[in-house]
Design a protein around this motif. Structure first.
Motif, short mmCIF file in Angstrom:
data_model
loop_
_atom_site.label_atom_id
_atom_site.label_comp_id
_atom_site.label_asym_id
_atom_site.label_seq_id
_atom_site.Cartn_x
_atom_site.Cartn_y
_atom_site.Cartn_z
N ASP A 14 0.85 -1.18 0.00
CA ASP A 14 0.00 0.00 0.00
C ASP A 14 0.89 1.23 0.00
O ASP A 14 2.01 1.21 0.54
CB ASP A 14 -0.93 0.01 1.21
CG ASP A 14 -2.10 0.96 1.02
OD1 ASP A 14 -3.22 0.47 0.75
OD2 ASP A 14 -1.92 2.19 1.14
N THR A 18 0.86 4.23 7.16
CA THR A 18 0.06 3.91 8.35
C THR A 18 -0.71 2.60 8.17
O THR A 18 -0.87 1.85 9.13
CB THR A 18 -0.91 5.05 8.63
OG1 THR A 18 -1.71 5.32 7.45
CG2 THR A 18 -0.17 6.32 9.01
N LYS A 19 -1.14 2.31 6.96
CA LYS A 19 -1.88 1.07 6.73
C LYS A 19 -0.95 -0.14 6.81
O LYS A 19 -1.34 -1.19 7.36
CB LYS A 19 -2.57 1.12 5.36
CG LYS A 19 -3.64 2.19 5.27
CD LYS A 19 -4.29 2.20 3.89
CE LYS A 19 -5.37 3.27 3.81
NZ LYS A 19 -5.99 3.32 2.46
N GLU A 73 0.25 4.03 1.56
CA GLU A 73 0.20 4.72 2.83
C GLU A 73 0.93 3.90 3.89
O GLU A 73 0.60 2.72 4.11
CB GLU A 73 -1.24 4.98 3.26
CG GLU A 73 -2.00 5.90 2.31
CD GLU A 73 -3.38 6.24 2.83
OE1 GLU A 73 -3.61 6.05 4.06
OE2 GLU A 73 -4.23 6.69 2.04
N THR A 123 -7.16 -1.22 -4.26
CA THR A 123 -6.96 0.16 -3.88
C THR A 123 -8.24 0.96 -4.17
O THR A 123 -9.16 0.48 -4.85
CB THR A 123 -5.78 0.77 -4.64
OG1 THR A 123 -6.12 0.90 -6.02
CG2 THR A 123 -4.55 -0.12 -4.52
N THR A 141 5.47 -0.59 1.91
CA THR A 141 4.94 0.74 1.64
C THR A 141 5.50 1.21 0.30
O THR A 141 6.67 1.62 0.20
CB THR A 141 5.33 1.72 2.76
OG1 THR A 141 4.85 1.22 4.01
CG2 THR A 141 4.73 3.08 2.51
#
Length: 732
Positions: free
Chosen positions: A241, A245-246, A243, A289, A263
């Motif tokens: 991903d 944080t994910k 992001e 996504t 990431t």
């Protein structure tokens, strides 16, 4: 002869300035290319026709540029402009050498100067004779001095000159070590180095994976739901991903395994390769996504680099869906289109839709309450975006009256083209806010039977639902939940039908991947009628309770069910094994039915908590097969049941003694010793063995002495008495 008056081109002028590369000149040893021969040899297993069919027009050069950057198409083979991707393995080493180069050089120079000075400094022995320390001893002294260990003055006590030099050396080495250690600590905290280190650790974990795994591109709410369900099955996955944080949430989420995460931008083919796209253990790619263009790029990458892999992609755009389907045969899930299909199924076959929703929700889901949307009357749809257009099109296809409410609806010509209907058949569109009383009166909400709140704002949808129910409490209400964080609010509203796009995509992807037969069952079941759906719901409820248990495939092959292969097809096992297992039947085939297969291995009079949902034989599916259906080799069963029943059924498939007890009612000794002992006591064939019709024979030698010991059915002895089958009480 070339025309001398012709002006020379820039290329000819350049070659004239470089005599070693004249136009038309051939390098020594170079092969002359034949007319019509390609400039470069095609790569192995290259299908230019298929590639050109997939990539056409302007998109061809964009795709080639993208894949050259990933290193999968031939480009410049080396040099500073090489298109090969940067090796993630060497990135940490490269950063260390670049950042630590100067400190290490300074430290080496300090050690060299201090060691050389100490080696040439004048000293004395214990007797007062002149002595100079050698290079080795000097290096040894400087090593333990610079590292603050300190072993004393060796080999002799130092003179004043040596001690003065040692004092200067100590301060120099302290400065050198401080500079080096400070630079190292700064490097460890550098974001680029930590990213490179994480990348190296990630690639190593992916390369070491030796079990099948999913490649989930997009670890949002949909990816998290699917990852948790996949981990619950004891299977691995890799997440990528953009992001951070994910991806960091992978360390917080409670997983049985430790799934690797990256990431990075999933639309870059090089990042997908790092995530394991070319790993032979990758079993599927999921583009989940929230960007349709990124999902399209992932689908394209998988189709070109791994055309053998199944791909599941999410989109909410019909044009993007068509572009995705041009790349092979991916499974494209449009949650808005799927919701419209579910609504039509609920209108046509409400009982089948209840069973569909129950099975698709997965293990642990509660049986949906009875209820169906009204098939006649007026429906009011608030929100005429992509979701509203899908719902309106499906409602019109079912012959229902529809009124649309939207503050800024599209033009009639655009809607007619999107819905593929004439302008005259378009629904009535009201401009305004659906929660306003005047708009409610204009759309006749009091006489409507159905209401759909389908805007892209959750607060607006909740307000519309509350206003509609206040005017008409008997409405059948369907809503759209955009953000997963608002789940508790929509649950408190007690809607009749709710669309959560992330959950819908996750459920369908899980159903397609976890149990291959389940999705075929869900596609075939609505066409079989409501009576079969009612019967299956009742059977599942009686066997498994109000909550759905596990759903899995049972493959009755010689590899997956070796203990039952002889009953399904005696010719599928060797003659010696057939003699050992089925000697009591004297060559007769013992039929195996679904009811026999689902008997309890501990007490065959009881039945396992398992419900057969579908039987697949030679590509033909049978929904809800009865218990007296005879099974054959290579059949596949889709069943639902408890986890303990699943383990007991697996025992029947693998254990010969359990399979014989379940099918025939006789037990076979488990251990080799008891098999040999029981085999010695088997009666001789033709004297006291079973008759051809399966009835019991007489006693051995007329005295019945063989009844005193353990008796078997002939499936236990292999060498001593395999030719003398008998049948009696279960042995030990």
């Amino acid at each position: 002869m070339p025309n001398a008056d012709r002006p020379r081109s820039e290329q000819e002028k350049w070659h004239e300035r470089h005599p070693g590369h004249r136009p038309g000149a051939r390098r020594p040893g170079a092969r002359v290319r034949k007319p019509g021969e390609p400039l470069l040899p095609p790569p192995t297993n290259h299908d230019p026709a298929a590639t050109n069919a997939l990539i056409t027009g302007a998109g061809r050069w964009a795709a080639i540029s993208r894949f050259r950057h990933a290193g999968d198409l031939p480009g410049p083979a080396g040099g500073p402009l090489s298109s090969r991707g940067v090796e993630a393995v060497s990135a940490p080493i490269f950063l260390i050498m670049r950042r630590m180069r100067t400190p290490l050089i300074v430290l080496i120079i300090i050690f060299a100067i201090t060691t050389f000075g100490l080696a040439v400094a004048p000293g004395e022995t214990s007797e007062g004779e002149p002595h100079r320390m050698g290079m080795f001893n000097a290096f040894y002294v400087m090593s333990y001095t610079a590292s603050t260990i300190g072993f004393g003055e060796i080999p002799y006590p130092f003179t004043a000159e040596q001690r003065l030099w040692m004092t200067l050396s100590i301060y120099l080495t302290v400065v050198g070590w401080a500079y080096t250690i400070g630079t190292l600590l700064s490097l460890l905290q550098d974001r680029a180095f930590r990213t490179a280190l994480d990348m190296r650790r990630f690639t190593s974990r992916v390369e070491r994976m030796r079990e099948p795994f999913l490649l989930i591109a997009g670890y949002g709410h949909t990816g998290q739901r699917l990852g948790q369900a996949w981990d619950h099955l004891g299977r691995n996955f890799v997440a990528i991903d953009v992001e951070a944080t994910k991806i960091e949430s992978l360390d917080v989420d409670q997983y049985f395994a430790d799934p690797p995460g990256l990431t990075a931008d999933a639309s870059n083919p090089f990042n997908l390769k790092l995530a394991g796209l070319k790993n032979p253990h990758c079993e599927a790619v999921l583009a989940l996504t929230d960007d349709d263009e990124v999902n399209l790029a992932i689908t394209m990458t998988a189709a070109l680099l791994r055309p053998d892999l199944p791909v599941i992609a999410r989109t909410i755009s019909a044009p993007v869906e068509d572009r995705m389907r041009a790349w092979g045969a991916p499974t494209v899930i449009n949650p808005f289109d799927r919701f419209g299909d579910h609504l039509r199924m609920a209108l046509r076959a409400p009982i089948s839709f209840r069973l569909y929703s129950w099975l698709e929700a997965g293990p642990g889901s509660e049986q949906p309450p009875p209820g169906s949307p009204p098939a006649k009357g007026l429906w009011v749809v608030c929100g005429y975006g992509r979701f509203g257009q899908e719902v309106v099109g499906d409602l019109l296809a079912e012959g229902l009256d529809v009124v649309v409410v939207d503050p800024d609806p599209p033009t009639d010509e655009f809607l007619a083209a999107e819905l593929d209907i004439p302008v005259e058949r378009l629904p009535r569109v009201i401009h305004g806010d659906g929660s306003e009383p005047e708009v409610m009166d204009e759309c006749h909400i009091e006489t409507a039977v159905g209401f759909v709140a389908g805007t892209d704002d959750d607060t607006t949808n909740l307000s519309l639902i509350a206003a509609a129910r206040r005017r008409n409490p008997d409405l059948y209400v369907a809503g759209r939940q955009n953000l997963p964080t608002n789940q508790s609010l929509f649950t408190a509203m007690h809607l009749d039908m709710l669309l959560v796009p992330a959950d819908l995509v996750a459920r369908e992807a899980y159903a397609r991947l976890s149990t291959p037969l389940l999705w075929r069952f869900l596609e075939e079941m609505p066409h079989r009628g409501e009576d079969e759906a009612i019967e299956l719901i009742q059977r599942i409820k009686n066997r498994c309770g109000q909550f759905m248990k596990d759903v899995w495939n049972v493959e009755l092959t010689a590899w997956e069910a070796p203990a039952l292969a002889g009953y399904l097809d005696p010719e599928a096992v060797p003659a010696r094994v057939r003699q050992r297992r089925h000697a009591a039947q004297e060559g007769r085939r013992v039929p195996l039915t679904i009811g026999d297969l689902l008997r309890d291995p501990d007490d065959r009079e009881d039945r396992l908590a398992v419900v057969p949902l579908m039987l697949l034989r030679d590509g033909k599916a049978t929904i809800g097969p009865p218990d007296d259906t005879e099974l054959r080799l290579d059949d596949e069963l889709l069943v639902a049941g408890t986890r303990m029943a699943r383990r007991e059924l697996q025992t029947t498939l693998l254990s010969e003694s359990t399979a014989q007890y379940v099918v025939t009612g006789t037990r076979m000794p488990e251990s080799w010793v008891w098999r040999q002992l029981a085999g010695r006591r088997l009666p001789r064939a033709g004297v006291d063995g079973p008759a051809a019709d399966g009835s019991e024979g007489g006693g051995s030698e007329g005295d019945g002495s063989e009844d005193d010991g353990p008796e078997t059915d002939g499936s236990d002895g292999e060498s001593l008495a395999g030719e003398n089958p008998g049948r009696g009480k279960p042995g030990k």
